[in-house]
Design an enzyme around this catalytic site. Sequence first.
Site, PDB file in Angstrom:
ATOM      1  N   ASP A  32       0.823  -1.216   0.000  1.00 34.69           N
ATOM      2  CA  ASP A  32       0.000   0.000   0.000  1.00 34.69           C
ATOM      3  C   ASP A  32       0.856   1.266   0.000  1.00 34.69           C
ATOM      4  OD1 ASP A  32      -2.307   1.429   0.003  1.00 34.69           O
ATOM      5  OD2 ASP A  32      -2.847   1.009   2.080  1.00 34.69           O
ATOM      6  N   ASN A  80     -10.293  -3.844  -6.861  1.00 39.89           N
ATOM      7  CA  ASN A  80      -9.474  -2.849  -7.577  1.00 39.89           C
ATOM      8  C   ASN A  80      -9.977  -2.560  -9.002  1.00 39.89           C
ATOM      9  OD1 ASN A  80      -6.309  -3.742  -6.010  1.00 39.89           O
ATOM     10  ND2 ASN A  80      -7.769  -2.138  -5.474  1.00 39.89           N
TER      11      ASN A  80
END
Length: 245
Positions: A32, A80
Amino acid sequence: MFGKLFHKSVKNVDVTEIDKDNLPLHIGIIMDGNGRWAKKRGMPRNVGHRSGAETLKKITTYADEIGIKAITAYAFSTENWKRPKAEVDGIMALLREYLKDYKKNLGDKNAVIRVIGDRSALDQDIQDLILETEDFTSKNTGVILNLAINYGGQSEIVMAVNDAIKNGEEITEGSIENHLYTKELPPVDLIIRPSGEKRISNFLLWQSAYAELWYDEVLWPDFTTDDLNRAILDFQKRNRRYGGV
Ligand code: FPP
């Protein structure tokens, strides 16, 4: 080997303290912070993802050197797809490049590459590349790098239960585990999430039941082998009781 590798003190961590007999066997990484890393530099998000993919190569090589058995890296979640098309296309293009590099022996030469997640939703050429890369690296003897692509922990559990039912198996913890993508891998001991977020985000939900969690502010593209050392050292200080006393 460890004497050579662990020779310096970094960020207040004396790496010589790392116990090579108590390494986490399998590390999950939520990569991340790529977008914020790029934004800080005034660059498009995909530049951050590219840098993040380079970080993964370095960390895989290092993990292999120190004897980590497996890494599962969250490269693309089932959620995503909601990102802008340009970003999704950029990540898919990176994935093509990354897999081709491993096929050309440009990644860690000893790593075994596998992909977990629903690959049927990926473009056919990526699916072919995945198969070729898995095949090409299957005889390697080093760290297993599981790339989680179009992966979601909840859908993995649903898939495992359905597969067990199809096989006529009784639904037990063991039968579910035997149908997870990670069935041949050691248990996940440690999950690393950089960038300051403290969430599990549908990653390795079943496997994280007894995993130790490690969070840090560092953004994934800036994550170094020293950060991995810090995470491992911290892991080794935890008192793992698995629900016992
Ligand atoms: C999370 O950061 C990262 C992703 C959703 C993608 C991770 C993908 C890569 C590292 C590159 C592709 C991987 C390979 C193996 C080719 P974010 O974008 O949510 O960052 P932010 O929270 O700072 O916006």
